[in-house]
Write a protein that holds these residues in place. Structure first.
Motif: not given
Length: 623
Positions: A329-341, A375-379
């Motif tokens: 996603r980062i490399q292809q610039n696909f945005r993922m919305h995280n409602p918990l950010v 998301y990584l922080t949650i993991h």
């Protein structure tokens, strides 16, 4: 800024060159003189927010003179506060412009929506700002109409965002797609999930369905994805998916379109079956680069925090699985919305910051959105909460039980059940073996004379009336918790009442005294500005925690700035600023500091009390 001033700035922001005052006046439906009367306030706003300058030349016109960083700051300000709120008309207008091949005129759009041309012009300015987030340009050309520029994959990402917004508001699929097509594609996706023995998250599955249906529409309209050629070898499930889609929609998926969908599948979030997570993980084909990056990230976060993440195999599996999609996603610039950010940054500010620093160190070429970092922080946080030893400073207890080993173990189990903040360092039947142990408390079933540590005598069965005695003994051995905020501040001299109204000026007001007293060097100011420009250090609750590189710190120091009124901090309102001039990896002190800051952000009553107090010593005593 007023709404008129915002409209003027918005119009200038989306232009590619100088424009006349008459053009600005016509767009926002006012006189030339009214526009000229606004320049002073706009200039002051640009200066206070460090946004560049508005250039006005009689021979050329009006335009914005900005660096890329200044333009990015202005875009965020306009999006968070100044830009008009998206309405159904705005979204429908944006959808029409991106979906059509023909250039539409302001008059055509005004007729379509039954509004005036000035309303459409105002709408277009707001829509242009939203499009810019996706790399899409909106230009108004005389005698041509409105022209949309940008790559096709960015247009599809923008359309997908509009769909999700529409679906959230109405819950209707048919506003965009045929329910039959949606159900047919979903059946295909679920059959692949079953065959591959993994399950997409609901959000990931919905995203893939949306992009498939958008691709089908765009291909039929002859809007094609352009991507560089790669090895066209795909897994069997992908070839099968394309075959079913071509049969379902009676169109051919070209090579670039096929790769585009493949990237979306690769970047999708997968949930493993908990009952067979290890087996399921081994059946997945994760790239060597992802596995290496996962190991590097776990090692780096372990080194920074001191938490034993490195050997957590469950964390490795969940993290690698997430990063396989995240890196794509980062490399292809696909945005993922995280409602918990926002909540994640507020609840776990220390861990979030450590992970962000690790990601930036491991690969500076990747632009990690806060949604992904959250998301990584949650993991990592889940792994932290599953560690066997979660007590940071347990009370060390030695047990003396002459009645035998079995009775000693029974007493040990009862003590642990009664209080989880203890660790049993020794259990023995002979008091002599215990006296030399490094312990905080001795629990014995017989009296012990001349013990150097506190002793409490209980029965082997730890009867009910002894529970309170033991708990009190444990509490008495625990060191009173010292406020990390208070310790790192050192004294009330590091609490400042500030009058600045811009975040960068606030930072300067707090850093300059450190430079003057040789606690940091002059480069520290620049590193703090650079960190703030990369991403806001606002953590919620009216608190911001700016910080720079520890390489430029001579004496670790914490500064607190109190503001009489809330100021804008990259779209958020801040009353308390904590400048952390220290190494954030500096052991337990930093962890405790971030815990206290997080707790403080959850108590607006305490924050309000600090902001109305006028005595620094009183505030220091309350910490």
């Amino acid at each position: 800024m007023t709404s008129r001033q915002v409209a003027i700035v918005l119009y200038l922001f989306v232009q590619n060159g100088p424009v006349s005052i008459q053009a600005i006046a016509e767009t926002i439906n006012c006189s030339d003189k009214t526009v000229r009367n606004e320049w002073s306030a706009i200039d002051e706003y640009f200066q206070s927010h460090q946004l560049g300058r508005v250039v006005r030349k009689q021979s050329k016109g009006v335009y914005l003179d900005q660096t890329d960083e200044e333009a990015d700051r202005l875009r965020e300000l306009l999006s968070s506060e100044g830009a008009p709120k998206q309405t159904n008309r705005h979204d429908e207008l944006a959808r029409m412009l991106v979906s059509t091949r023909d250039s539409l005129t302001v008059t055509q759009l005004a007729d379509h929506f039954y509004v005036s041309r000035s309303v459409i012009r105002e709408d277009l300015t707001g829509v242009a700002v939203q499009m810019q987030k996706f790399g899409i340009g909106l230009e108004r050309k005389p005698n041509v109409g409105i022209v949309i520029t940008g790559e096709e994959k960015d247009r599809r990402s923008f359309l997908a965002e509009l769909f999700h917004r529409s679906f959230q508001a109405s819950g209707q699929i048919r506003d965009w797609f045929s329910p039959f097509d949606w159900a047919a594609v979903e059946r295909v996706i679920r059959s692949i999930e079953k065959e591959r023995n993994w399950t997409l998250t609901y959000r990931a599955r919905t995203s893939i369905i949306v992009h498939i249906l958008l691709s089908e529409k765009r291909i039929k309209q002859k809007f094609f994805i352009m991507m560089s050629e790669h090895d066209n070898c795909y897994p069997d499930y992908m070839n099968d998916l394309i075959h079913q889609l071509e049969s379902l929609f009676n169109i051919r998926w070209k090579s670039a379109e096929k790769r585009y969908l493949f990237y979306h599948f690769q970047s999708a979030r997968i949930e493993l079956n908990e009952s067979s997570s290890e087996h399921s993980f081994l059946t997945l084909t994760l790239s060597d680069s992802t596995l290496r990056f996962t190991n590097q990230l776990m090692d780096d976060v372990t080194e920074r925090t001191g938490y034993p993440f490195r050997n957590d195999q469950n964390l490795f599996r969940s993290l690698a699985l997430h990063l396989e999609g995240s890196l794509i996603r980062i490399q292809q610039n696909f945005r993922m919305h995280n409602p918990l950010v926002f909540d994640v940054r507020k609840q776990y500010p220390y861990l979030f910051e450590m992970i962000l620093q690790s990601l930036e160190r491991l690969d500076l070429s990747l632009n990690w959105h806060h949604d992904e970092v959250a998301y990584l922080t949650i993991h990592f946080q889940v792994a932290l909460e599953h560690l066997d030893d979660r007590v940071e400073d347990p009370v060390r207890i030695a047990i003396v039980c002459p009645e035998g080993r079995s009775m000693g173990k029974l007493l040990e189990a009862k003590i642990k059940q009664l209080n989880h903040s203890v660790t049993i360092v020794a259990t023995n039947s002979e008091p002599e073996y215990i006296r030399s142990a490094e312990v905080d408390l001795i629990v014995s079933t017989v009296p012990i004379n001349s013990a150097e540590k506190p002793v409490i005598v209980v029965s082997p069965f730890l009867k009910a009336h002894e529970h309170d005695l033991l708990i009190q003994a444990i509490v008495n051995t625990q060191k009173p918790e010292v406020s990390a905020l208070k310790t790192l501040l050192g004294s009330a001299d590091n609490i400042h009442f500030l009058s600045s109204t811009h975040r960068f000026q606030v930072i300067e007001d707090l850093v300059q005294p450190l430079i003057d007293t040789d606690r940091v060097n002059t480069v520290y100011m620049e590193s703090t500005f650079a960190r703030e420009q990369r991403s806001s250090t606002y953590i919620g609750g009216g608190i911001a925690i700016p910080h720079g590189s520890p390489d430029h710190v001579f004496t670790p120091t914490l500064k607190m700035g109190i503001l009489p009124e809330p100021i804008d901090w990259d779209g958020n309102q801040v009353r308390i600023v904590l400048l952390i001039a220290a190494d954030l990896q500096h052991g337990e002190d930093m962890k405790q500091l971030f815990r206290e800051i997080s707790q403080l952000s959850d108590h607006p009553d305490r924050i309000h009390r600090f902001t109305v107090m006028t005595n620094a010593s009183s505030i220091f005593e309350l910490l």
